[in-house]
Scaffold this motif. Sequence first.
Motif, short mmCIF file in Angstrom:
data_model
loop_
_atom_site.label_atom_id
_atom_site.label_comp_id
_atom_site.label_asym_id
_atom_site.label_seq_id
_atom_site.Cartn_x
_atom_site.Cartn_y
_atom_site.Cartn_z
N GLY A 65 0.83 -1.21 0.00
CA GLY A 65 0.00 0.00 0.00
C GLY A 65 0.86 1.26 0.00
N THR A 66 1.97 1.21 0.75
CA THR A 66 2.89 2.35 0.79
C THR A 66 3.51 2.57 -0.58
N MET A 67 3.86 1.48 -1.26
CA MET A 67 4.43 1.59 -2.61
C MET A 67 3.46 2.30 -3.55
N MET A 68 2.19 1.93 -3.49
CA MET A 68 1.20 2.56 -4.36
C MET A 68 1.08 4.05 -4.04
N ASN A 69 1.10 4.37 -2.75
CA ASN A 69 0.97 5.76 -2.33
C ASN A 69 2.17 6.60 -2.77
N GLU A 70 3.35 5.99 -2.77
CA GLU A 70 4.59 6.71 -3.11
C GLU A 70 4.90 6.64 -4.60
N ASN A 71 4.08 5.93 -5.39
CA ASN A 71 4.38 5.70 -6.81
C ASN A 71 5.76 5.10 -6.99
N ALA A 72 6.09 4.14 -6.13
CA ALA A 72 7.40 3.50 -6.17
C ALA A 72 7.35 2.26 -7.05
N SER A 73 8.49 1.95 -7.66
CA SER A 73 8.53 0.79 -8.56
C SER A 73 8.86 -0.50 -7.82
N LYS A 74 9.42 -0.39 -6.63
CA LYS A 74 9.78 -1.61 -5.91
C LYS A 74 9.82 -1.31 -4.41
N GLY A 75 9.39 -2.28 -3.61
CA GLY A 75 9.47 -2.13 -2.17
C GLY A 75 10.35 -3.22 -1.59
N ILE A 76 11.13 -2.92 -0.59
CA ILE A 76 12.07 -3.88 -0.01
C ILE A 76 11.93 -3.86 1.51
N VAL A 77 11.82 -5.02 2.10
CA VAL A 77 11.76 -5.14 3.56
C VAL A 77 13.00 -5.90 4.01
N THR A 78 13.70 -5.36 4.97
CA THR A 78 14.86 -6.06 5.51
C THR A 78 14.53 -6.46 6.94
N THR A 79 14.64 -7.75 7.23
CA THR A 79 14.29 -8.23 8.57
C THR A 79 14.80 -9.66 8.71
N SER A 80 14.16 -10.46 9.56
CA SER A 80 14.67 -11.82 9.85
C SER A 80 14.22 -12.82 8.79
N THR A 81 13.04 -13.40 8.96
CA THR A 81 12.52 -14.37 7.99
C THR A 81 11.06 -14.05 7.70
N TYR A 82 10.50 -14.73 6.66
CA TYR A 82 9.14 -14.45 6.22
C TYR A 82 8.32 -15.73 6.24
N GLY A 83 7.05 -15.56 6.58
CA GLY A 83 6.13 -16.69 6.54
C GLY A 83 5.72 -17.00 5.11
N PRO A 84 5.15 -18.18 4.87
CA PRO A 84 4.75 -18.56 3.51
C PRO A 84 3.68 -17.64 2.92
N ASP A 85 2.77 -17.15 3.75
CA ASP A 85 1.74 -16.24 3.23
C ASP A 85 2.36 -14.93 2.74
N ALA A 86 3.37 -14.46 3.46
CA ALA A 86 4.04 -13.22 3.06
C ALA A 86 4.73 -13.40 1.72
N ARG A 87 5.44 -14.52 1.55
CA ARG A 87 6.14 -14.75 0.28
C ARG A 87 5.15 -14.97 -0.86
N SER A 88 4.03 -15.63 -0.58
CA SER A 88 3.02 -15.87 -1.60
C SER A 88 2.40 -14.56 -2.06
N PHE A 89 2.14 -13.66 -1.12
CA PHE A 89 1.56 -12.37 -1.47
C PHE A 89 2.52 -11.56 -2.34
N ALA A 90 3.83 -11.66 -2.08
CA ALA A 90 4.83 -10.82 -2.75
C ALA A 90 5.27 -11.35 -4.10
N LYS A 91 4.99 -12.63 -4.39
CA LYS A 91 5.64 -13.25 -5.55
C LYS A 91 5.22 -12.64 -6.89
N ASP A 92 3.98 -12.14 -7.01
CA ASP A 92 3.54 -11.57 -8.28
C ASP A 92 3.50 -10.04 -8.23
N LYS A 93 4.22 -9.45 -7.28
CA LYS A 93 4.24 -7.99 -7.13
C LYS A 93 5.69 -7.52 -7.10
N PRO A 94 5.93 -6.26 -7.42
CA PRO A 94 7.31 -5.74 -7.44
C PRO A 94 7.85 -5.49 -6.04
#
Length: 540
Positions: A487-516
Amino acid sequence: MIKETAKAQRAAERSRNAAIREQERHLRLQRQYERENERAIKQSIREQKAYEKEQKALHIEGRKEETNDYNEEVFYRLNEFNSIISGTLSVDDKISFESLYKKDEYPEFIEPYVKPLPANPVPVRESFFAGIAMEASLMERIIGHGKKARLRSIETAENAYNNALRDFESTENKINDLIKENEIFLSSARVEYDEAKRLYLGEISSQNSSIDDFKTSYFDKEKEAIEAYNTLVLERSNYSDIFPQTFDLFYLEESKELLVEYELPDVTAVPKNKEYKYTQSRDEIKGVPFKSKELNEIYSTLVASIALRTLHELFEADQGDHLDSVVFNGVVSTVDLSTGLDIRPCILTIQTRKDEFMKFDLARVDILACVKGLKAQLSPSVTELTPVKPIVDLVMYDKRFVNERDMLATLDTRTNLLQMDPFDFEHLVCNLFSKIGLESRLTRSSRDGGVDVIAFDPRPVFGGKYVIQAKRYKNTVEVAAVRDLYGTMMNENASKGIVTTSTYGPDARSFAKDKPIELIDGRVLLHMLEEQGIYAKIQL
């Protein structure tokens, strides 16, 4: 019998003749009526044709006037475009600080209307006794005649005088009460007036004090005051309603350069047709559209005129000599039809110095030639909003940005990223993306719109704006955080969003796989640091 028969025959003959004459008269009347009716019909037809002819002429005249109105509107709009430069050359664009002061224009006090007091003349005793003998006459003294009548008259006059005196005193008391009421009313009105004027003068004093501070700050070269002053300059520029007059300013104190991102009208501001023609035989008004080359030239001249006018106004108004140069980026708000998202392509970018620009005689220049002479980047197809790369991108100077600290130099193999202060971790992420070649900016810790770092890749094909959320998490990141990032990416008109942290759950990776969205976990983060020769650890 013969005579009677002959007489009857003659009578019958007369009757027949009379009937024939009556029939002939009716026939004559019928033919007369038919002739008159025929004349009336012919007259009606002539009148109808004349009326239709008149209405047709009026209709044709109306259509011609409508065509002229269309052409006048086109002429007015194009003439308005041509006067964008000339319209500002006769105006002194300097802001007079004196004109900003609010003057004391509070009206003088006017006493409110009060009802006039009634007249109350004092009764005069002598007027009640006029004509009454107060002394006994000679006759009364001698024989006592008239004494009773005189005394009754004196008593009556005395009573009338006393009654008048009581009425006077009663009225006088009422008048005194009215006088007190009026005094209270007038006093209250004066108090209200004085309080209203006090508040008004206080407001004037406060506003004028703000103007004093603004003036002092401007000539003291304070950044915010310089930006506010130039905002006022551009807001005062008199354009028509078709121009958005929306802009952003950012002043670079070190280089004395003003960055301007100016909202340009889109191509629909240019009339669709260059002229209109009326074809009487088809009763049709048809527009003659501009050719693509003509439309491109008119729109190019329009946006170039706005750019030159803006530069002229800013430089001419620079009474504090704060501007050495100005960067003008002209953008257009539109929709990317391939994505349905709002975009703001830059179609004109200019950078020029004040000492160079103020030598120009804008009344005599060719607009497009002048812009090209300033080495401006103008879209090769402005009507299609083909973007150009801004000389300086104002988004790089987002007011949310803060100065970052160098956290990379503090890291060694003993540094556990999970034990870092969260704000230090944001600085570290910003440092890292700067190290790998992006132009990174750290945002303020509050009201940042859900963004920790904004990075820009200046490459023309692969580049773009990235929003980065630096989350120092120990636990698995769930899908909600990734949704927020998108949602932040859409608001900022950004082409890519990056999160740096520990690990991700399967739902998080599934949501991100078809998005920039690129999800960087702890292991990838350590690897990115190692590629830059920086070693640290993530240890629970």
